[in-house]
Motif scaffolding. Structure first.
Motif, PDB file in Angstrom:
ATOM      1  N   GLY A 301      44.881  38.352  38.916  1.00  0.00           N
ATOM      2  CA  GLY A 301      44.852  38.677  40.137  1.00  0.00           C
ATOM      3  C   GLY A 301      45.439  37.730  41.126  1.00  0.00           C
ATOM      4  O   GLY A 301      45.669  38.032  42.597  1.00  0.00           O
ATOM      5  N   GLN A 303      44.629  34.773  42.496  1.00  0.00           N
ATOM      6  CA  GLN A 303      43.991  34.288  43.819  1.00  0.00           C
ATOM      7  C   GLN A 303      43.872  33.025  44.310  1.00  0.00           C
ATOM      8  O   GLN A 303      43.604  32.551  45.130  1.00  0.00           O
ATOM      9  N   ARG A 344      33.458  35.367  46.606  1.00  0.00           N
ATOM     10  CA  ARG A 344      33.884  36.813  46.313  1.00  0.00           C
ATOM     11  C   ARG A 344      35.105  36.604  45.526  1.00  0.00           C
ATOM     12  O   ARG A 344      35.007  37.440  44.444  1.00  0.00           O
ATOM     13  N   VAL A 345      35.933  35.647  45.558  1.00  0.00           N
ATOM     14  CA  VAL A 345      37.031  35.373  44.754  1.00  0.00           C
ATOM     15  C   VAL A 345      36.519  35.139  43.250  1.00  0.00           C
ATOM     16  O   VAL A 345      37.196  35.788  42.268  1.00  0.00           O
ATOM     17  N   GLN A 348      35.267  38.374  41.932  1.00  0.00           N
ATOM     18  CA  GLN A 348      36.338  39.561  41.772  1.00  0.00           C
ATOM     19  C   GLN A 348      37.384  39.157  40.594  1.00  0.00           C
ATOM     20  O   GLN A 348      37.672  40.158  39.764  1.00  0.00           O
ATOM     21  N   SER A 349      37.975  37.869  40.643  1.00  0.00           N
ATOM     22  CA  SER A 349      38.725  37.673  39.535  1.00  0.00           C
ATOM     23  C   SER A 349      38.151  37.730  38.252  1.00  0.00           C
ATOM     24  O   SER A 349      38.380  37.975  37.151  1.00  0.00           O
ATOM     25  N   VAL A 384      39.929  47.632  47.083  1.00  0.00           N
ATOM     26  CA  VAL A 384      40.439  46.772  46.141  1.00  0.00           C
ATOM     27  C   VAL A 384      41.631  46.157  46.487  1.00  0.00           C
ATOM     28  O   VAL A 384      41.895  44.916  46.228  1.00  0.00           O
ATOM     29  N   SER A 387      41.218  43.631  49.345  1.00  0.00           N
ATOM     30  CA  SER A 387      40.338  42.514  48.946  1.00  0.00           C
ATOM     31  C   SER A 387      41.226  41.408  48.009  1.00  0.00           C
ATOM     32  O   SER A 387      41.351  40.302  48.302  1.00  0.00           O
ATOM     33  N   PHE A 388      42.147  41.863  47.140  1.00  0.00           N
ATOM     34  CA  PHE A 388      43.074  41.161  46.484  1.00  0.00           C
ATOM     35  C   PHE A 388      44.100  40.650  47.255  1.00  0.00           C
ATOM     36  O   PHE A 388      44.592  39.368  47.138  1.00  0.00           O
TER      37      PHE A 388
END
Length: 496
Positions: A301, A303, A344-345, A348-349, A384, A387-388
């Motif tokens: 992703g 990030q 959160r990152v 998510q990742s 999605v 957020s990314f």
């Protein structure tokens, strides 16, 4: 010790996080020095994707256009079984990810920080740190030089540790970095392909045993195009120090993408392991951890660099405000706002990395069955991708505040210019309602909405601090004074 120096803020680490913070503080008129242990910009940087919210941050510093002129724009990320993270519906000018090596971003931010007056000192490593109620004292030396006569003493009101995943400052503070390794023996490579993906996006291919990720660069010639590749083989798990051979990259690419991509050349190669880690606290007295010094996660992703740059954009103006007289409590909001984003990152990742590397056939089958359809549903697609891209991330608001407080103000249309252009002059910004006169107040930039929305007070990092009527001086004035510690009661200095 042959030199002593004093600055308002000392930044350790001249990566994108440290350079953003240094440039912002210098732009605000603070004295800033940056200590970087490596003598030159690291050419082997892992990051390659700059997301929409980070592009907005860069544009507010006058950097985005030049970077985009020499970069590739990816409209989405192809993941597995036809599933795709679609960036074309983002609520941003930048409905794509910018694909360019991190070195280009580092160079742009380095020029920005230097132009604002930051003192960037490469080849200097920190070896000791102490802090007291009035400031931080650091001892540094030329990298690898044990001669005590060559040591330098630095004194600063505050220190920003942006010195990466193996942060020296974090170690000197004795701060734990809890977490775990989630992937080992991941390989990065620059590859020239004759038959690379042509859809213009980021492409991921995987099987039960391997995965490969490709990001296109704007580099072409007669026999192929260049891509940044990331490859992983479940059955070839070796130490980071084991050299990477061309055959390893070629083999995994072919197996993961299920086709011969026509590898014509392989440039830079690196093997690394992927951790998920985050410090418990971002603030330690007068020392602040930012970027990879505070959090590391899966590269899925793209990030890492983005989150670090946004850490810096959040922190720098708050340090400037406290140096200017604001309450010390303002500095606590850096942790309060950025730690949840970092968490959160990580989640998510990590979910994406685990989804790609799934091994059980039944679970992979369910993933392949459900993911493509879900990501085509507009609410899921937008959640999605936002957020990314960082465009949907928000900071918490107090009870009674408007729902807009804590969200980014970038999409508010102005009568003249765009928010990111206006905010190239640092400071708070009052955006008045359409067709309303300027407010009589000093040291506050003003602009006018082009739509029918309410007045908003925008923080220096582009997020909304207050919503109401521009005539409500006690309302926006109280919020402004809370953040800055300065009363704004005089005549106007900023107009439309």
């Amino acid at each position: 010790m042959d030199a002593q120096h004093s600055v308002d803020v000392l930044v350790v680490g001249a990566g994108p996080t440290g350079l953003t913070a240094a440039g912002d503080l210098a732009r605000a008129g603070r004295t800033v020095a940056v200590l970087e242990r490596w003598p030159t910009i690291n050419p082997a940087s892992r990051a390659f994707a700059t997301m929409a919210r980070t592009l907005e941050v860069l544009d507010a510093r006058g950097l985005a256009d030049d970077l985009l002129a020499h970069a590739h724009q990816a409209a989405g990320v192809a993941i597995f079984a036809g599933a795709r993270v679609d960036l074309t519906h983002l609520r941003s000018r930048y409905k794509f990810g910018m694909i360019t090596p991190q070195t280009n971003v580092d160079q742009a931010l380095g020029r920005y920080a230097a132009a604002q007056g930051a003192d960037i000192r490469r080849g200097n490593e920190v070896i000791a740190l102490d802090q007291d109620p009035d400031g931080v004292t650091v001892i540094a030396r030329p990298k690898g030089d044990d001669d005590p006569r060559h040591r330098n003493v630095w004194r600063a009101a505050y220190l920003i540790a942006a010195d990466g995943a193996h942060s020296t400052v974090r170690g000197l503070l004795g701060v734990d970095f809890p977490g775990k390794t989630i992937l080992s023996s991941v390989v990065l490579a620059d590859v020239k392909l004759a038959n690379g993906p042509t859809d213009g996006g980021l492409t991921l291919g995987s099987s039960r045993e391997v995965f490969a990720f490709l990001a296109p660069y704007e580099r072409h010639d007669s026999d192929g195009s260049w891509y940044r590749a990331m490859v992983w083989d479940r059955n070839h798990q070796v130490a980071d120090t084991v050299p990477v051979g061309d055959r390893e990259v070629i083999d995994v690419l072919a197996r993961a993408m299920r086709t011969d991509l026509g590898v014509r050349d392989i440039g830079w190669l690196s093997r690394f392991h992927c951790d998920e880690r985050q410090v418990t606290r971002y603030r330690h007295g007068r020392v602040f951890l930012a970027g990879d010094a505070a959090h590391v996660h899966s590269p899925m992703g793209g990030q890492g660099m983005n989150t670090g740059i946004q850490d810096a954009a959040n922190l720098a103006w708050k340090i400037d405000a406290v140096l200017g007289g604001a309450s010390d409590r303002v500095l606590d909001t850096y942790h309060d706002e950025r730690h949840p984003i970092g968490k959160r990152v990580l989640l998510q990742s990590g979910l994406m990395a685990r989804a790609v590397a799934l091994h059980p056939r039944i679970v992979r089958g369910l993933r392949n069955l459900l993911a493509p359809g879900l990501l085509r549903l507009p609410p899921v697609r937008d959640a999605v991708s936002g957020s990314f891209a960082g465009t949907s991330l928000r900071y918490s608001r107090r009870r009674g505040d408007s729902r807009s407080v804590g969200t980014r103000a970038t999409e508010i249309p102005l009568v003249e210019g765009q928010l990111t252009t206006v905010q190239r002059t640092p400071g708070f910004l009052l955006i008045r309602e359409r067709a309303t006169p300027a407010i009589d107040t000093a040291d506050l930039q003003q602009a006018q909405r082009a739509d029918r929305g309410p007045a908003v007070l925008v923080r220096p990092d582009g997020y909304i601090a207050w919503v109401g009527a521009s005539t409500d001086r006690p309302g926006w004035g109280k919020v402004l004074d809370t953040w800055t510690g300065t009363s704004h009661q005089s005549r106007v200095t900023g107009g439309d």
